[in-house]
Structures are given as C-alpha cells and as structure tokens.
Design an enzyme around this catalytic site. Structure first.
Site, PDB file in Angstrom:
ATOM      1  N   CYS A  55       0.839  -1.208   0.000  1.00 58.73           N
ATOM      2  CA  CYS A  55       0.000   0.000   0.000  1.00 58.73           C
ATOM      3  C   CYS A  55       0.873   1.257   0.000  1.00 58.73           C
ATOM      4  O   CYS A  55       1.897   1.315   0.690  1.00 58.73           O
ATOM      5  CB  CYS A  55      -0.922  -0.001   1.218  1.00 58.73           C
ATOM      6  N   CYS A  59       0.274   5.023   6.891  1.00 64.05           N
ATOM      7  CA  CYS A  59      -0.350   4.814   8.209  1.00 64.05           C
ATOM      8  C   CYS A  59       0.690   4.192   9.153  1.00 64.05           C
ATOM      9  O   CYS A  59       1.206   3.103   8.888  1.00 64.05           O
ATOM     10  CB  CYS A  59      -1.569   3.910   8.094  1.00 64.05           C
ATOM     11  N   CYS A  62       0.533   0.443  10.342  1.00 62.83           N
ATOM     12  CA  CYS A  62       0.120  -0.617   9.419  1.00 62.83           C
ATOM     13  C   CYS A  62       1.291  -1.385   8.806  1.00 62.83           C
ATOM     14  O   CYS A  62       2.155  -0.792   8.143  1.00 62.83           O
ATOM     15  CB  CYS A  62      -0.750  -0.023   8.311  1.00 62.83           C
ATOM     16  N   CYS A  99     -16.103  -9.640   5.849  1.00 66.04           N
ATOM     17  CA  CYS A  99     -15.488  -8.395   5.394  1.00 66.04           C
ATOM     18  C   CYS A  99     -14.233  -8.687   4.583  1.00 66.04           C
ATOM     19  O   CYS A  99     -13.390  -9.485   4.997  1.00 66.04           O
ATOM     20  CB  CYS A  99     -15.140  -7.514   6.591  1.00 66.04           C
ATOM     21  N   CYS A 131     -19.181  -7.010   3.742  1.00 65.39           N
ATOM     22  CA  CYS A 131     -18.559  -5.724   4.040  1.00 65.39           C
ATOM     23  C   CYS A 131     -17.251  -5.641   3.264  1.00 65.39           C
ATOM     24  O   CYS A 131     -16.633  -6.665   2.981  1.00 65.39           O
ATOM     25  CB  CYS A 131     -18.291  -5.642   5.548  1.00 65.39           C
ATOM     26  N   ARG A 263     -17.858  -2.844  18.185  1.00 64.14           N
ATOM     27  CA  ARG A 263     -17.078  -4.061  17.925  1.00 64.14           C
ATOM     28  C   ARG A 263     -15.759  -4.068  18.685  1.00 64.14           C
ATOM     29  O   ARG A 263     -14.950  -3.158  18.548  1.00 64.14           O
ATOM     30  CB  ARG A 263     -16.796  -4.212  16.425  1.00 64.14           C
TER      31      ARG A 263
END
Length: 333
Positions: A55, A59, A62, A99, A131, A263
């Site tokens: 990616c 972040c 991550c 998801c 999702c 959650r």
C-alpha cells in the site's frame, strides 16, 4: 425519538461521561445496552485480506504500507473461488458478516474492482452480510458496490482530527469523511471506528468519539481497536493499551450511540476471557472471529466458541435489522 439517541453531543458532555468512575460508567452503559440491544447476542464477523501489502499510504501502525519493512509479503488480489471458500468456512463456523479488505489507497475503476464486485455478489448470495474495506471511494464506486449487494463499508477515522496528522500524512481527515458521505449516499451501512494506543491523549479519544457520535446518522458499526504494535512500523515500540482503557472506550461509545454495534476488534489475543467479558458488559456486541485480522493474529473460531458457551452468548443472525423492518411493514400493511 428517544432522548438517549442524540447527535448533538458536546465534547464537554463526552468528557464527563468518559471520565466517570469506571464502575459507574460500565453500569450506565450496560443499562443502555440492555435497553436497546439483546445482550445475549454478539455479531460474529470475519475479516479476510483479499489483496495484501504494497500500500502507498504511510499509516504509522500498518504492516501493509510499502515503505515499512515488516515482513509482510505483497500478494495479488485473490481469486473469487478462494474468497468464497473462505467465506463458506467462516459461515460454517458461525460468522454472519464477511469483510474483505484490500491494501489499496483508493478504489480504481479497473478489472480488479470488477473482480471485487463479483466477490461481493458471491458472498451476498451465500446469505451473509458482506462488508468491504478498500480505501477511498467515489460516490459512483459506492453505488456500484451497493448494486452488487454490499451491506457495509468500513473506513475508520483511526483517531481524532487533531492527532490524525501524526499518524497519516498521505491523506486527510476530510478524505475519510468524504468517503463515508459517499457510502451513505449509496445506501450502504457505515462501519467506522478507530484505534487506541497510537500515542494519542485521552482528549484525542474523546475527539474521535465526538466526531462519530455527532454524525447525522451514527455509524451502524463502530470498531474499537487496541494497537497491535508491529515490528518495522513507526509505532513498533508503543506500549500496550491497558484493558481498562478499552472498557472505558467501549462503555462511552455505547452511551453515545446506544443502537450501534460496538465491535471489540484488534487486540483480543492479549485479552483474557474475563477482560472480554467486561467489554461485553460495557456494551460491546460484535467481534472479529478467525485466526487473522488482515495480517495480525486473532483468536481462533474454537476459542471464541468456548468463550461464547462460558458467557452464555450466541451469534447474532445476519440481516436482523432488515428482518425486523420487514415484520413491521407486514403488520402495518
């Protein structure tokens, strides 16, 4: 509308709730939880990384960011048959929401997106709530996902607007909010929460909850994650979040957004059954199940089944809100 369901919370009010004595906070949250939800039900969700690593975002937490050396191998988009087989396994184990996450900065209108739309159709046809978390979306892309049968879209705020620039510089807070607006316009439910343990202050946590609780519609699902510090990321040396901080966040979220699925997400491997039971008592009514959350460890289905039996919990059925609305419509007709 009940006085409990509000969208005009002030930061001062949230500060007072968040800083209540912990047992009083949990008690008040548990009261509201019991009023608006079936406390014996927990939504079981499974998260699969359908395209891993590489990616372009930065972040700081991550392991899938290309610029960090974390040992995560870049993998191309999975094949539909592989994804559906994984979804079936999750469904058989008790998951009702599936998801799919792709390590993209944003969705692009290309063959890969067409393949994801096909996956969404396939999972939807299995009777699971489907999702996706694919990065930033345009309104048109959100509509295409909705037409394919997408039930929810996850796009977390991660932290407060004030702290956001310390964690991510490759996109803005407004970018996040714009994607959430596009999801809403397409008629897809919103899954949006954040992570604690990013080096933020308590004020930052209150700020993130304020943003969520003052949206015109509360997110249908709010994941509360505890940072899993990954070697090779800028936050690798951050200290583990205390379980009481998780309980405080969950209880505050429950009071601010009584009907939302709250959650208990990343960080559960570090929590005992007693810790998780406190979170359920404080208002958590959703978990991720399965061995991994994208690339980070997570308790196994078997471990969670044992915990559910011990605590007297049961998985929430898929499309429960739609079923209730259908019954109401039938009565009114």
């Amino acid at each position: 509308m009940s006085n409990d369901i509000r969208h005009n919370w002030t930061r001062e009010e949230i500060y007072d709730i968040y800083n209540m004595p912990l047992l009083e906070l949990v008690f008040r949250a548990a009261e509201l939880h019991r009023k608006y939800n079936d406390t014996a039900e927990v939504q079981v969700c499974t998260l699969l990384s359908i395209k891993t690593g590489g990616c372009s975002e930065d972040c700081a937490y991550c392991p899938q960011a290309a610029r960090y050396s974390t040992g995560v191998d870049v993998q191309a988009l999975m094949k539909k048959d592989e994804v559906l087989a994984y979804a079936q396994k999750a469904k058989d184990a008790g998951s009702t929401r599936f998801c799919m996450g792709a390590a993209w900065r944003e969705v692009r209108d290309n063959r890969d997106f067409d393949r994801v739309l096909d996956m969404v159709k396939g999972v939807n046809e299995m009777g699971m709530e489907v999702c996706c978390t694919l990065g930033m979306l345009t309104e048109d892309q959100a509509k295409k996902l909705a037409d394919a049968g997408l039930y929810a879209y996850n796009h977390n705020l991660d932290t407060s607007k004030e702290h956001y620039g310390e964690i991510i510089t490759t996109r803005t807070y407004e970018d996040r909010l714009n994607t959430l607006d596009n999801v809403r316009k397409a008629g897809v439910t919103v899954c949006c929460g954040g992570i604690i343990g990013l080096g933020e202050t308590h004020e930052d946590r209150i700020g993130m909850l304020h943003t969520l609780a003052t949206m015109p519609e509360h997110p249908e699902s709010v994941p509360i994650n505890s940072l899993v510090a990954i070697k090779g990321t800028p936050l690798e040396n951050n200290t583990k979040v205390d379980v009481w901080d998780m309980v405080r966040m969950i209880a505050t979220a429950r009071i601010l957004m009584p009907k939302t699925m709250v959650r208990l997400s990343a960080g559960r491997t570090e929590m005992s059954i007693s810790d998780q039971a406190l979170c359920f008592m404080a208002g958590a009514n959703s978990i991720f199940a399965g061995d991994k959350l994208l690339t980070t460890p997570n308790p196994s289905f078997d471990e969670d089944n044992q915990m559910f039996q011990l605590l007297g919990l049961q998985p929430r059925k898929a499309f429960k809100e739609e079923s209730k609305q259908y019954l109401r419509d039938m009565v009114e007709a």
